[in-house]
Design an enzyme around this catalytic site. Structure first.
Site, PDB file in Angstrom:
ATOM      1  CD  GLU A   8      -2.849   1.309   2.315  1.00  0.00           C
ATOM      2  OE1 GLU A   8      -3.391   0.318   2.845  1.00  0.00           O
ATOM      3  OE2 GLU A   8      -2.939   2.471   2.772  1.00  0.00           O
ATOM      4  CG  PHE A  25      -2.514  13.307   5.089  1.00  0.00           C
ATOM      5  CD1 PHE A  25      -2.661  12.538   6.236  1.00  0.00           C
ATOM      6  CD2 PHE A  25      -3.501  13.246   4.129  1.00  0.00           C
ATOM      7  CE1 PHE A  25      -3.747  11.703   6.389  1.00  0.00           C
ATOM      8  CE2 PHE A  25      -4.600  12.410   4.286  1.00  0.00           C
ATOM      9  CZ  PHE A  25      -4.725  11.647   5.415  1.00  0.00           C
ATOM     10  CG  ASP A 295      -0.730   4.269   4.204  1.00  0.00           C
ATOM     11  OD1 ASP A 295      -0.658   4.696   3.029  1.00  0.00           O
ATOM     12  OD2 ASP A 295      -1.649   4.581   4.965  1.00  0.00           O
TER      13      ASP A 295
END
Lengths: 374, 374, 374, 374
Positions: A8, A25, A295
């Site tokens: 991911e 973010f 991630d």
């Protein structure tokens, strides 16, 4: 553990980053090494060095969210998919033993999605599956949400099943207008804290309960973030999906949601490095349903790897979760141009007594020293 | 769960029960159904009915302890082994889809043990492995303990490896004189409370650390009672087996004891229906190392099965531990005359929604109702 | 376990059942004993018998959802609260050693809610806390959702803290119009399968992250269904609540969400009898944060109790979770008219060897035989 | 975690080290910092610095094994006890907020042991309990093992109970002659690998099953190494201690062995930094029965502390196990001259968000950086 596989892991297309920036973010005070945009654009530099230092052999890369799913205009979304896939192919080709690719797709038109998937999986090199960022934004104001559990998407699911392309259902940020009364005023709850998981878990359950997996028994789905809390809710989900109360639900009447895990549904550890959550997941769905992922660059590669490599868990499960399950799920990784092979615990540096170790345990560990794969 | 396989299950030879009686375990007030001697002698009656009622497809039977290991006279021990094996073959032949056999052996003479093992595995029918009751009593007063980690036993281990005969190391009651100062005065600690496990775990570790498994990489060992606390002690065992302090230890210097589990060492749940111990074991050695068993008639069949069938554990591991791991460990079970097959979770009644179940869960369970396999 | 306490247990007001019926949950083919409406109306008959048979000493009763929260008209919602509270007081007074009461409140007007709470806690008997069914429906079309994290609700939270009234945040069914594009077409996902938990967990996090618990350090909150998956998500929630990204978030900057559990936030097992989820919750928030409850009549009393009573868990935690934690959380239960007392494991029938038991374990258990408290 | 307390921590008396040397454990190639004898003799130098660096506030020191228990001559054993206690008092007095003391005792004469215990606990300063090294060597050849479960030791147990002196039962190396046939030829199995635990767990069970804890309900016992596998065996121990088969067993007929844990029996993590074993222990005996310890200098202080501090476990249990349970078990630690106080999770650096932390988690962790308490 050496030779981990992670999938991911986001990259950004240089030509689309301005519109597709992970704005919620980014932090003003980020150091250059922590700058999200820089890290999204980088593939072969800082990213690869960190992979070396932390025992990650291969990353499957995917276009950063919301990607094509965030574009309400079908033609633009399709153009982005094509551009992203063409770009990613060239990047993977530069180092195919360390990188592979997820196809990006516009999901406005299922037949077009299936065609682009087929193009990538059969005419291009380096693609091993698909990653979709939750629902497709649609409609004139972008506030219509397209979910993929309806019969019109069967043409897409049929292609994914036929092409052996597992489909990763990744979360995305909703557009402002479809944001409900709860999230609008409390943006911190909307994103990765819990909002992402709330929406993606619903979408995954919608696809499962619609019977998509029954119609396409070769189809495989993946969710990240330790299963978006579905493993924890597994008992209650199956307990409450009363078939008599919901006779129109499409899923087979003789199956439970839990029955699909490990055969058709898989989850990754991405962004949720919680040991209690990992143990709960393994108890509920089995180690064969769980796969390591990070991630990146939203998470730190060393953080994810220190957590995983420090788990006191039997070697069989460590190596399955960290690597070998991924080779079963993505058989193309074992073919050219990637040519990965199944590895034993010993080959992965898991278990065994290494040079100079008189005693086993944490005793001799230097906890900041990470290991390179080659 | 239907179609469970159990294999720490004792029978008594009618002609030897008087000398080989489980005297420490019998209770004066036992009902006929609980009478140990009756249940040891019975195979096709009460035992089979309970197997039907509790979802046990097959038991691998073994001569009750201490068996041949309790006989200090070599000729008598060998005669008992032959008699027990011949008797057991005829009993299994009466119902080979429900019963299989462990070879009983005298371990006085390793070559004779290997020869009797070969006779049973090649000339007889129904044998799938060996069960040894810890050390062999020996010497004029019976107080010499023969352990099987010395080089003289390699002829036996070679035969077991070559014949694909896994070796179950089962506990036994020591004779009075070798009983140490602790146990002599406190008999309740000597037996199944903890003394059994203390002695058998030492013997297993002795065999492993002597390098027997390295010399015979096809050899497979089994211990019962959830691994005789080795899984719990695993970290400390490997941590403290300091190769520099013990240079004469025979085991490979680059392996840990934990490395053998799941490939060459396996454990069963017999007589230790502890959910925390099961979880600890799976965490340390993996579900592929763990197999269901009961320890009948020293334990209750429904007790073992209610415990196992009520575990909230993913279907993959339930079916592996309850059945399919045993077929991997004992490949002969899948051949004539047993002809067992691997089964899916659905076939075993694990997972899925059955007739009339609107909701899943404990809701509809009748907790005394057990299920028959056929 | 004897003397369990359960407190997500609904009753219906006879005069309001028609409008406040749990319509999504009723089944046409329910037996009289399973009929939801009958069981909601019953308190002293079938309900009490099942409590006796299953070792439940006391239930704290609450008006069935959505209750006052489902009524968009403030005056009507307030009238329902008054009627429910007056009715429940008389019911509890009939058997106050077996029943206690949660206050029902309209949450349209926080000052009115505080006043009604004060009336029940100081002028009435039998009330030990409050239960709110998620957000308050409001607005001319009923589609405005009032959440309780804004400063205007401080007058209510101040009263709850001052009156030692823990506040249970219970889920509710949303009205059709506020239902989003996902749930409208897939009603089975909207309710107890996962929709309930998705909404309630957000509301609880909204209250915590707004700083309500910081402003009222005596305030205690409760959620059911094993914490509405917050324990599983705990690492990720705290990991992602980045204070620099969300400077307007009201919660103390030096605390984590997990820090409130066990002191100000508690969870119950209601309706989620999952052993892996229980273990995950205890690992993340500690046994002192977890309390037994059932969710009757939406769940079966024997089902909940068989699950809980069969857990292989140390006595300290079993008795804390099953009973004694509730006495700490609701100190009024130890006062008149309830007069409950803390009990030891032995008094609760947990641990110990009872009459006639020669061996401990499941051996002698009859799994359908449940135990009465008196 | 800051402010940890550790109490299976050995020191050597300079005048007795030559006879009481841990010879089996020393390594020729040890660096000066790893030299066992040096580290046993050191208290205020390298040891204290490591305590500072690893968040250990206080160590309870004990004479290294086998200590007095290894001396078969009663007078010599008693003289060693007196010398060790006098020496240790002066060492603790140099830094009583960082060190406390366990009394050393000869166990040849229970009345003398009680008298020396009383002398240390009432006339000396810094003593908070007793540590015994398993059985007392006795007899002309040193091969008689004295166990403490007989009635003649009641005078000692009565003193320990009356003086609030918990008794730590620590393992020891047996003398050669009492070493049985198993261990003599396989010395690596005899010591900390598994032999220690096998013998100590038997001794502890002997004391419990003799009814000592029933006769002295204020008496508290401690074992190290995560309970010497008793938590893992707990189900089987209680299951098999059949009261009808063993009518002479002294323990109360209505109690299980597990019933004593958390009230009268406690265990420490010393030397067994196994997360699965910790979880198993907490499940079986509860976090209130478990206390942190190291086993220095046989184990590494940073190793033990990195393991414990990295556990993903709720704050309540971390702080209880790491510190506060010890204050309940040793009330004298909260009195002069130690004056320790109970501390919250926040004070111990557990939970909470510290300076500059934007996100919680492993992200910012430097795994080699340890924290000092002051």
């Amino acid at each position: 553990m050496l030779y981990k596989i992670a999938f991911e892991e986001a990259f950004a297309l240089p030509t689309s980053l301005a519109e597709n920036t992970p704005i919620g973010f980014t932090r003003a005070d980020a150091s250059p090494e922590e700058d999200l945009n820089t890290n999204l654009l980088d593939i072969h530099g800082h990213r690869l060095r960190q992979m070396d230092e932390n025992g990650v052999e291969l990353m499957i890369l995917s276009l950063n969210a919301a990607g094509c799913q965030g574009i309400a205009d079908a033609a633009k979304a399709e153009a982005l998919a094509t551009a992203a896939n063409d770009y990613l192919e060239t990047q993977v080709a530069k180092n195919p033993t360390r990188f592979a690719a997820f196809v990006a797709l516009s999901m406005h038109d299922p037949a077009q999605a299936a065609a682009e998937l087929e193009r990538c999986m059969t005419q291009k090199s380096g693609f091993v599956g698909v990653l979709l960022n939750d629902f497709q934004s649609s409609g004139p104001d972008g506030n219509t949400m397209l979910f993929y559990d309806g019969a019109r998407y069967d043409v897409f699911w049929a292609a994914a099943a036929r092409l052996q392309a597992p489909v990763y259902i990744h979360p995305r940020t909703p557009t402002a207008l479809i944001d409900d009364q709860m999230w609008r005023a409390r943006p911190w709850l909307n994103l990765s804290v819990l909002g992402f998981a709330s929406r993606v878990s619903m979408h995954l359950l919608a696809i499962i309960t619609a019977g998509v997996l029954d119609r396409f028994p070769q189809l495989k789905l993946i969710v990240g973030h330790m299963g978006e809390h579905i493993p924890f809710e597994m008992y209650r989900i199956d307990h409450k999906l009363d078939r008599d109360r919901f006779p129109t639900m499409g899923m087979r009447r003789d199956k439970l949601v839990r029955d699909y895990f490990g055969d058709q549904v898989f989850l990754t550890t991405s962004g949720h490095f919680s040991t209690p959550a990992l143990h709960c997941s393994i108890a509920e769905v089995g180690a064969q349903s769980v796969l390591f992922s990070i991630d990146y660059p939203f998470e730190s590669i060393p953080n994810a790897c220190v957590w995983f490599d420090s788990l006191q868990m039997n070697q069989h499960d460590v190596v399955a979760v960290g690597r070998n399950n991924a080779l079963g799920l993505f058989p193309r990784l074992m073919q050219a141009p990637h040519n990965l092979t199944r590895k034993s615990a010993w080959e992965c540096g898991v278990g065994g007594l290494r040079d100079g170790s008189a005693t086993y345990g944490l005793y001799n560990a230097s906890f900041n020293k990470r290991t390179a794969t080659r």
